[in-house]
Motif scaffolding. Structure first.
Motif, PDB file in Angstrom:
ATOM      1  N   TYR A   1       3.835 -23.431 -37.378  1.00 60.33           N
ATOM      2  CA  TYR A   1       3.270 -23.312 -38.723  1.00 60.33           C
ATOM      3  C   TYR A   1       4.235 -23.916 -39.756  1.00 60.33           C
ATOM      4  O   TYR A   1       4.525 -23.321 -40.778  1.00 60.33           O
ATOM      5  CB  TYR A   1       2.962 -21.856 -39.047  1.00 60.33           C
ATOM      6  N   ASN A   2       4.755 -25.115 -39.423  1.00 60.87           N
ATOM      7  CA  ASN A   2       5.663 -25.829 -40.319  1.00 60.87           C
ATOM      8  C   ASN A   2       6.877 -24.987 -40.717  1.00 60.87           C
ATOM      9  O   ASN A   2       7.297 -24.980 -41.865  1.00 60.87           O
ATOM     10  CB  ASN A   2       4.922 -26.305 -41.568  1.00 60.87           C
ATOM     11  N   ASN A   3       7.394 -24.240 -39.733  1.00 62.09           N
ATOM     12  CA  ASN A   3       8.575 -23.398 -39.943  1.00 62.09           C
ATOM     13  C   ASN A   3       8.338 -22.338 -41.021  1.00 62.09           C
ATOM     14  O   ASN A   3       9.240 -22.001 -41.802  1.00 62.09           O
ATOM     15  CB  ASN A   3       9.804 -24.239 -40.307  1.00 62.09           C
ATOM     16  N   ALA A   4       7.122 -21.826 -41.058  1.00 57.23           N
ATOM     17  CA  ALA A   4       6.796 -20.771 -42.028  1.00 57.23           C
ATOM     18  C   ALA A   4       7.682 -19.563 -41.770  1.00 57.23           C
ATOM     19  O   ALA A   4       7.862 -19.130 -40.623  1.00 57.23           O
ATOM     20  CB  ALA A   4       5.325 -20.384 -41.908  1.00 57.23           C
ATOM     21  N   GLU A   5       8.234 -19.015 -42.842  1.00 56.56           N
ATOM     22  CA  GLU A   5       9.178 -17.902 -42.735  1.00 56.56           C
ATOM     23  C   GLU A   5       8.561 -16.621 -43.288  1.00 56.56           C
ATOM     24  O   GLU A   5       7.945 -16.628 -44.359  1.00 56.56           O
ATOM     25  CB  GLU A   5      10.455 -18.244 -43.508  1.00 56.56           C
ATOM     26  N   SER A   6       8.733 -15.526 -42.544  1.00 55.94           N
ATOM     27  CA  SER A   6       8.275 -14.223 -43.022  1.00 55.94           C
ATOM     28  C   SER A   6       9.395 -13.207 -42.858  1.00 55.94           C
ATOM     29  O   SER A   6      10.274 -13.363 -42.006  1.00 55.94           O
ATOM     30  CB  SER A   6       7.030 -13.763 -42.258  1.00 55.94           C
ATOM     31  N   GLN A   7       9.361 -12.179 -43.666  1.00 58.80           N
ATOM     32  CA  GLN A   7      10.391 -11.139 -43.635  1.00 58.80           C
ATOM     33  C   GLN A   7       9.825  -9.917 -42.930  1.00 58.80           C
ATOM     34  O   GLN A   7       8.809  -9.359 -43.343  1.00 58.80           O
ATOM     35  CB  GLN A   7      10.839 -10.784 -45.060  1.00 58.80           C
TER      36      GLN A   7
END
Length: 712
Positions: free
Chosen positions: A157-163
């Motif tokens: 996911y295009n290096n999507a970042e979540s916390q």
């Protein structure tokens, strides 16, 4: 100096300078950051200039390709590679740069995701430096820690970042990396993983809200440091379901003051292995935890006398169907093989020797690879224990061997050294046959031999109590047994440690005992003896110091000095002792043992009461101060200050986060109250290692000047 040098022989070769002896001029060439690749045929290594990660053949040692090149990679640019982590599918690398150390093992760094196929590099995260990144088994996700919270990056996911967590706060809650005491004493810097199906993230949560704060002197730096008997962080195991975004608390049966020294993934996505220790650390339990249902089932329990050796959780290897682990349950450190359900399959090794390293198990054959002290505590050799019960030694030569095996165990990189042989790196097949020599350090050996170096030898002695102890000795070149030489004793002595080894890297500054060789050129004999409590000789020898750390260790150093005094080539009036950390503690304990055998001594960064030291280490060997008040208060340098005999130099770094400066400060008070003279050397801003810039050169010069002044 005249009296000291009277015993020194006339020398003809080059003389070591103080700076050479205190520095790194004689550091051997090594192989760093070696990673066995999944293909079983190659290994990777960072190039000397830090610009490339290069692939080499396990069979020939020849370069087979370049995994990464900072000069040609597209996208983000880096000046130097500090480390790398290969994804399980081999398609990506995490490139580690801009590393900044926090404590002994922990660090932050800026990581980049490198795509091997298209030669492109992108930042793992733009939100700031990261800690402890880990790949998902499918190679499509990376979890990491930043500011005590866990984050997830999805490559698809295009290096999507979540916390994933939001409760992490400095000096309150830590997610995914251990607190100070667990990092230091359980020897790890990450407690974060994925399940085998890549669908869940599992971690240890440390609530250190109730742990006392400590502030370093002349600094505003504060951190949580639990001292013996004080409140530890409360630990929990958490799981996060990536699809449903649900966080769960795994129901681990654990005492309120218990520890979780490790969590490990298995090939079964419904099983995470959770290792627990009670506060006394004499009972290790392994639970199979289901991250979804949160249910835990105990599968292994290891109870031993006094305390669990850290090899039990630090040396565990888990395969698709088995758990390989060490235990001292029969009196020596040996290997045991279990199924994933906890059923004991077999005891892999047995005998009156200790296993000291575990390399793993070949699932295809059932062969187990390890290193052991089978030839005596000073030697280490590499072995394979076959599933049919037969054992083969792969590195038969006397000395110290270690290995890095290929993932299929068909090859290994063998590192060998001895007292007189600097490290030699060779490629071997699974039978131990040498296929190629990678590094021989012959240039270093030739350089070493152009100097007037003394002789190094191993020896044994028997104390007045009938205890046999092992030691090494460095004698000046052209040693004359008709002369009487002053002696400097170096030691460490901590539980399970070893300084007496048939290895190149011995002595206060390693490198072929280079600092000792410098002192030998000044006319000294240098001696090191491992007393009771040290490792490689079974549980009874190691654990006899339990509850009274320092008592028998000091007695054995005094007995060593008395034995030396009886040798015709020793000046019994000029025997000194020194050591660092536990060796500093041992120095102070030995100089105040009651028998005045030492002319002088130097204690560097010494603990002076285990009441000032951390919970995990102190209580492992001493239990709590409430349970063992006499062990803490009667057997320590503070209690013995009035008995100190000999000139003393105390050295400490003010920024020591491990052995706090308070140890030295309180001991100084005790010495003043006892009207004892001493000298003190303080290094502002320096930690337990007292390094950086010219520091080591300055430190060792002060130490040697102190010896010379007091051994006249």
């Amino acid at each position: 100096m005249a009296a000291l040098l009277a015993a020194a022989p006339v020398l003809a070769g080059q003389q070591l300078s103080m700076k050479e002896a205190a520095g790194t001029d004689f550091r051997p060439q090594t192989m760093a950051a070696v990673e066995a690749m999944a293909d079983g045929e190659t290994y990777a290594q960072i190039s000397d200039d830090g610009k490339q990660i290069v692939n080499y053949s396990f069979k020939t040692g020849k370069q087979t390709g370049v995994l990464f090149d900072a000069n040609t990679a597209r996208g983000a640019k880096v000046s130097r590679v500090d480390g790398y982590i290969v994804s399980p599918d081999g398609r990506h690398l995490l490139i580690q740069t801009q590393t900044k150390h926090i404590y002994r093992r922990s660090f932050t760094a800026v990581y980049y995701i490198y795509n091997v196929a298209n030669n492109k590099m992108e930042a793992l995260s733009d939100g700031g430096p990261q800690q402890a990144p880990v790949w998902s088994p499918d190679g499509q996700q990376v979890a990491f820690v930043r500011d005590n919270n866990i984050f997830l990056v999805k490559l698809l996911y295009n290096n999507a970042e979540s916390q994933l967590t939001k409760d992490g706060r400095r000096n309150e809650v830590i997610n995914g990396t251990p607190d100070w005491v667990c990092e230091e004493e359980f020897a790890h810097n990450a407690s974060l993983l994925f399940t085998a199906d890549s669908k869940q993230v599992v971690w240890v949560r440390y609530d250190e809200t109730q742990v006392p704060l400590h502030t370093l002197p002349l600094s505003d730096y504060t951190y949580k440091y639990p001292r013996a008997g004080e409140q530890n962080a409360r630990v929990q195991v958490m799981s996060y379901d990536i699809k449903s975004h649900q966080t769960r608390t795994i129901q681990v049966p654990l005492d309120a003051d218990g520890y979780i020294p490790r969590i490990k993934a298995t090939s079964d996505p419904t099983k995470i292995l959770v290792f627990t220790l009670n506060r006394h650390q004499d009972c290790l339990r392994i639970f199979a935890a289901n991250p979804m249902s949160t249910v835990c089932q105990q599968i292994i329990e290891d109870k031993v006398d006094k305390y669990i050796n850290e090899d039990a959780y630090a040396q565990v290897h888990i395969t698709g169907s088995s758990i390989l682990m060490a235990s001292q349950r029969d009196g020596y450190n040996h290997l045991y093989l279990y199924g994933l359900n906890g059923q004991l399959k077999r005891q892999v090794t047995q005998g009156r020797y200790d296993v000291c390293d575990v390399y793993g198990i070949d699932e295809q054959t059932g062969d187990v690879y390890y290193a052991a002290h089978d030839n005596g505590p000073a030697d280490v050799r590499v072995f394979v224990a076959h599933s049919n019960g037969k054992t083969d030694c792969l590195t038969p030569q006397a000395g110290t061997s270690s290995a890095v095996f290929s993932t299929n165990y068909k090859y290994f990189i063998h590192t060998f050294s001895s007292l007189d042989t600097p490290p030699v790196y060779t490629l071997c097949n699974q039978s131990g046959k040498v296929l190629a020599t990678l590094i021989d350090n012959q240039a270093l050996k030739r350089k070493y031999e152009t100097y007037d170096m003394g002789t190094k030898e191993l020896f044994t002695l028997t104390t007045g109590e009938g205890i046999t102890l092992n030691g090494w000795m460095v004698k000046p070149k052209n040693f004359n047994p008709a002369n009487r030489y002053p002696v400097i004793m170096y030691q460490y002595g901590g539980p399970g440690s070893q300084q007496v080894r048939n290895a190149w890297n011995i002595g206060m500054n390693g490198q072929g005992a280079i600092l000792e060789q410098y002192l030998a050129q000044q006319g000294y004999i240098l001696v090191c003896v491992d007393g009771r409590g040290t490792g490689g000789r079974g549980a009874d020898f190691e654990k006899c110091t339990y509850l009274r750390l320092g008592e028998l260790e000091a007695r054995d150093q005094v007995e060593t000095a008395l034995w030396l005094a009886q040798q015709p080539y020793v000046d019994k009036g000029r025997i000194a002792i020194w050591g660092w950390s536990y060796g500093g503690w041992n120095t102070l304990m030995s100089m105040s043992e009651g028998r005045p055998v030492f002319r002088c001594g130097i204690a560097i960064a010494p603990p002076t009461s285990w009441r000032f030291y951390d919970t995990v280490y102190s209580e492992r060997f001493m239990r709590t101060p409430k349970e063992n008040a006499s062990g803490y208060d009667d057997v320590c340098p503070l209690a013995r200050a009035s008995k100190l005999s000999g000139a003393l130099l105390l050295v400490h770094g003010l920024a020591d986060d491990n052995v706090h400066f308070e140890n030295t400060a309180e001991y100084v008070k005790a010495l003043v109250d006892a009207d004892k003279d001493f000298r003190q050397l303080v290094y502002p801003g320096k930690n337990h290692s007292i390094t950086g810039g010219n520091t080591r050169n300055h430190l060792f010069r002060q130490c040697i000047n102190f010896f010379n002044d007091n051994m006249k």
